[in-house]
Design an enzyme around this catalytic site. Structure first.
Site, PDB file in Angstrom:
ATOM      1  N   LYS A  55     -17.055  -7.863  10.053  1.00  0.00           N
ATOM      2  CA  LYS A  55     -17.200  -7.333   8.828  1.00  0.00           C
ATOM      3  C   LYS A  55     -18.263  -8.051   8.040  1.00  0.00           C
ATOM      4  O   LYS A  55     -19.114  -7.417   7.462  1.00  0.00           O
ATOM      5  CB  LYS A  55     -15.938  -7.266   8.009  1.00  0.00           C
ATOM      6  CG  LYS A  55     -14.949  -6.167   8.629  1.00  0.00           C
ATOM      7  CD  LYS A  55     -13.381  -6.444   7.961  1.00  0.00           C
ATOM      8  CE  LYS A  55     -12.517  -5.222   8.717  1.00  0.00           C
ATOM      9  NZ  LYS A  55     -11.166  -5.529   8.125  1.00  0.00           N
ATOM     10  N   GLN A  99      -7.397  -8.567   4.447  1.00  0.00           N
ATOM     11  CA  GLN A  99      -7.210  -8.313   5.731  1.00  0.00           C
ATOM     12  C   GLN A  99      -5.707  -8.455   6.031  1.00  0.00           C
ATOM     13  O   GLN A  99      -4.967  -9.281   5.667  1.00  0.00           O
ATOM     14  CB  GLN A  99      -7.859  -9.339   6.502  1.00  0.00           C
ATOM     15  CG  GLN A  99      -7.937  -8.969   8.180  1.00  0.00           C
ATOM     16  CD  GLN A  99      -8.595  -7.956   8.381  1.00  0.00           C
ATOM     17  OE1 GLN A  99      -9.417  -7.261   7.829  1.00  0.00           O
ATOM     18  NE2 GLN A  99      -8.054  -7.139   9.786  1.00  0.00           N
ATOM     19  N   ASP A 122     -10.899  -0.353   0.916  1.00  0.00           N
ATOM     20  CA  ASP A 122      -9.965  -0.015   2.145  1.00  0.00           C
ATOM     21  C   ASP A 122      -9.343   1.296   1.982  1.00  0.00           C
ATOM     22  O   ASP A 122      -8.749   1.909   2.744  1.00  0.00           O
ATOM     23  CB  ASP A 122      -8.818  -0.961   2.268  1.00  0.00           C
ATOM     24  CG  ASP A 122      -9.137  -2.098   3.584  1.00  0.00           C
ATOM     25  OD1 ASP A 122      -9.608  -1.661   4.538  1.00  0.00           O
ATOM     26  OD2 ASP A 122      -8.552  -3.135   3.079  1.00  0.00           O
TER      27      ASP A 122
HETATM   28  N1  GUN Z   1      -6.186  -4.763   9.536  1.00  0.00           N
HETATM   29  C1  GUN Z   1      -6.300  -3.608  10.348  1.00  0.00           C
HETATM   30  N2  GUN Z   1      -6.989  -2.706   9.983  1.00  0.00           N
HETATM   31  C2  GUN Z   1      -7.229  -3.095   8.781  1.00  0.00           C
HETATM   32  C3  GUN Z   1      -8.009  -2.311   7.758  1.00  0.00           C
HETATM   33  O1  GUN Z   1      -8.763  -1.036   7.983  1.00  0.00           O
HETATM   34  N3  GUN Z   1      -8.028  -2.855   6.776  1.00  0.00           N
HETATM   35  C4  GUN Z   1      -7.555  -4.073   6.292  1.00  0.00           C
HETATM   36  N4  GUN Z   1      -7.362  -4.842   5.244  1.00  0.00           N
HETATM   37  N5  GUN Z   1      -6.700  -4.714   7.237  1.00  0.00           N
HETATM   38  C5  GUN Z   1      -6.646  -4.311   8.671  1.00  0.00           C
END
Ligand code: GUN
Length: 297
Positions: A55, A99, A122
């Site tokens: 990311k 995350q 998100d």
């Molecule tokens: N962990 C797995 N997928 C995601 C996501 O799309 N966003 C976040 N914040 N954590 C994750």
């Protein structure tokens, strides 16, 4: 029965990154704004570290200001909430992502709901979930994985899914439920399946669009697929494989690709399908958050 088109998520994501980069340059020139994405990671889960690194790298490639906060696994709930409060008040931060999963002592819902809805790239805040569920998809921040899946469905079937049966396997808040809302908003007839569903193969055989988001390697077999279906595989499972007498690991989806490929009309590979599109949608949400903060949409 032919051979399915392979939906190339990597190539689609690369095209999106190009247009996001171009728009980011324009935003900087015309409005003096650089989109800012802040990612918070707690502890040292190896899979989460890989996702966060990807990311950050992509955000930088798009021309964003990218900041990462790495907190120890034993950080307190109050300290994490205090950081989110600071980020909510920082005008240079347009998108905040914590995350998941978080260590067990932290209250994931309380932390997710502490992020300002306008910075919730998100799409996990109840305000954004509410907008999506109410069909206000243009205004909500939509969770990145289902948003990416939807673009891949649209590429093959167009934006109007009237008359199509869509089956989503998995009822998570991150993928299954928002995916169902998006399909419904596009006029599909939607069924959500999960571990308690009776005759899962039979339900899947009725799907013109099949989205698998369960986290079980190769669970969906070729004879579960309706001929001509569009198959979106959200699973990322690491399985052991023998190579020259050595045990290595490889990534595989929730769908048995080799079994489904001769039956489906289009299918996403793993890796190279949904994964890159998820990151592209995060960039798209962050750019939009930056524009909205300046009153531009
Ligand atoms: N962990 C797995 N997928 C995601 C996501 O799309 N966003 C976040 N914040 N954590 C994750």
């Amino acid at each position: 029965m032919g051979s399915a088109t392979r939906i190339d998520g990597k190539a689609m994501a690369a095209r999106l990154h190009e247009s996001i980069s171009a728009e980011t340059s324009r935003l900087a020139e015309q409005h003096g704004i650089t989109p800012g994405l802040t990612v918070v990671i707690v502890g040292e889960d190896p899979a989460s570290q890989v996702y966060v690194r990807n990311k950050k790298r992509t955000a930088e490639a798009c021309g964003f200001r990218s900041v990462q906060h790495t907190l120890p696994a034993d950080v307190s709930q109050d300290d994490l909430l205090a950081l989110i409060d600071d980020l909510n008040g920082d005008d240079s931060v347009h998108g905040i992502l914590v995350q998941l999963p978080l260590p067990d002592h932290l209250d994931e819902q309380a932390i997710t709901q502490a992020i300002a809805p306008s910075k919730d790239v998100d799409g996990f805040h109840y305000v954004n979930i509410g907008k999506l569920t109410a069909g206000d998809t243009g205004d909500a921040f939509v969770p990145c994985t289902p948003a990416g899946c939807m673009l891949m469905v649209e590429e093959h079937l167009g934006a109007d899914l009237s008359g199509k049966n869509a089956v989503v396997i998995g009822r998570s808040n991150i993928v299954g439920k928002p995916m169902a809302s998006l399909l419904l908003a596009a006029n599909a007839t939607v069924t959500i399946c999960h571990s308690r569903t009776a005759d899962l193969p039979g339900v899947c055989r009725n799907a013109d669009i099949l989205v698998a988001a369960v986290g079980r390697a190769n669970m969906v077999e070729g004879d579960w697929i309706k001929p001509g279906a569009v198959v979106i595989d959200v699973g990322i499972n690491r399985i052991p494989v023998e190579v020259d007498g050595e045990t290595k690991s490889k990534l595989t989806g929730d769908v048995d690709y080799a079994g489904a490929e001769p039956v489906a009309s289009a299918i996403t590979p793993v890796p190279g399908g949904v994964g890159p599109m998820t990151i592209a949608m995060l960039m798209s949400n962050t750019l939009r958050a930056a524009k909205l903060s300046a009153g531009i949409d």
